[in-house]
Design an enzyme around this catalytic site. Sequence first.
Site, PDB file in Angstrom:
ATOM      1  N   ASP A  13      26.331  38.834  34.148  1.00 28.29           N
ATOM      2  CA  ASP A  13      27.787  38.868  34.323  1.00 28.29           C
ATOM      3  C   ASP A  13      28.396  37.807  33.419  1.00 28.29           C
ATOM      4  OD1 ASP A  13      30.306  39.542  35.585  1.00 28.29           O
ATOM      5  OD2 ASP A  13      30.169  37.635  36.622  1.00 28.29           O
ATOM      6  N   SER A  14      29.697  37.845  33.281  1.00 31.46           N
ATOM      7  CA  SER A  14      30.397  36.816  32.501  1.00 31.46           C
ATOM      8  C   SER A  14      30.301  35.448  33.181  1.00 31.46           C
ATOM      9  CB  SER A  14      31.865  37.206  32.341  1.00 31.46           C
ATOM     10  OG  SER A  14      32.436  37.445  33.618  1.00 31.46           O
ATOM     11  N   CYS A  76      29.020  42.898  35.305  1.00 30.60           N
ATOM     12  CA  CYS A  76      30.406  42.668  34.876  1.00 30.60           C
ATOM     13  C   CYS A  76      31.072  44.016  34.584  1.00 30.60           C
ATOM     14  CB  CYS A  76      30.397  41.799  33.633  1.00 30.60           C
ATOM     15  SG  CYS A  76      32.038  41.458  32.992  1.00 30.60           S
ATOM     16  N   GLU A 155      37.677  32.527  42.910  1.00 28.13           N
ATOM     17  CA  GLU A 155      36.865  31.366  42.490  1.00 28.13           C
ATOM     18  C   GLU A 155      37.308  30.093  43.198  1.00 28.13           C
ATOM     19  OE1 GLU A 155      35.802  30.931  38.423  1.00 28.13           O
ATOM     20  OE2 GLU A 155      35.170  33.023  38.279  1.00 28.13           O
ATOM     21  N   CYS A 187      36.113  45.051  39.896  1.00 25.84           N
ATOM     22  CA  CYS A 187      35.885  43.723  39.312  1.00 25.84           C
ATOM     23  C   CYS A 187      34.937  42.977  40.240  1.00 25.84           C
ATOM     24  CB  CYS A 187      37.211  42.977  39.195  1.00 25.84           C
ATOM     25  SG  CYS A 187      37.044  41.264  38.642  1.00 25.84           S
ATOM     26  N   HIS A 189      34.868  40.093  41.282  1.00 32.17           N
ATOM     27  CA  HIS A 189      35.446  39.116  42.217  1.00 32.17           C
ATOM     28  C   HIS A 189      36.143  39.743  43.421  1.00 32.17           C
ATOM     29  CE1 HIS A 189      34.721  36.650  38.726  1.00 32.17           C
ATOM     30  NE2 HIS A 189      35.207  35.564  39.309  1.00 32.17           N
TER      31      HIS A 189
END
Length: 268
Positions: A13-14, A76, A155, A187, A189
């Site tokens: 993932d990023s 990702c 985050e 996504c 997140h």
Amino acid sequence: MNPCASRAIGIFDSGVGGLTVHHRVAERLPSESIIYFGDTARVPYGTKSAETVVRYARACAHMLVRRDIKLLVVACNTASAYALDILRAELDIPVVGVVEPGAKRAAMSTRNGRIGVIGTKGTIRSGQYQSAILSYIPDAHVFAKACPLFVPLAEEGWIEGPVPEQIAVEYLQEFLENDIDTLVLGCTHYPLLKTVIGKVAGDSVALVDSAQATSEIVARQLESLNLQCAEGPPSYQFLVTDAPDSFAAVGSLFLGGQVGEVEWVAFE
Ligand code: DGL
């Protein structure tokens, strides 16, 4: 057992967000070892050009292949949207992305054919979710919107209360006016904000977690290739390109448990 089966699954993932995919894969396949690679030096991918995302994704994938993984998961969504076909053509191991499984599950879930998709700017701009859903239901109405503020909120662990709720109302209003009955969390997140998103979207909207849908596809691929690892216990390795300590600190929220030791690796 196939001798290749004891090799690990690679997930990249990023950054930290792909730990939501790690969580789902580990839950679905508890005997499998996983090497997770978070490109924390170059996050975010969601705001970058297609060319840059492809370049980064190739570097991440090749780094994991050098660690002898048996299957690659592109956790990702932005990298899946832009680089999946290229990675599949380039690598000689199976490569699973998150867009196709999420899109398929959305198509199976909708009753009125009105589906919302949320993701990063890059994911939405790519049109990959939209076209994958339309390949299952050609006359579906797909409404797509980038929701970039959900990433820093997740985050920061700001996943409940009036602030994320207000932002979710702003982002989702137009979907609700369009009478969607299914919303894809496109996504890494967004699963953390599921409660808030679900509250704003209401009970009549089914939330599709691409991470969960992907873990099912990974399980099926391993089974069809006879690559399942039957013997535990699994080992989990975490590699990052920057700041191992903050990855470990933020990561526990995404992983749903303590992140073990985190190793720094140089990026190319
Ligand atoms: N992992 C990214 C995705 O799922 C979100 C964070 C970023 O923009 O890099 O698209």
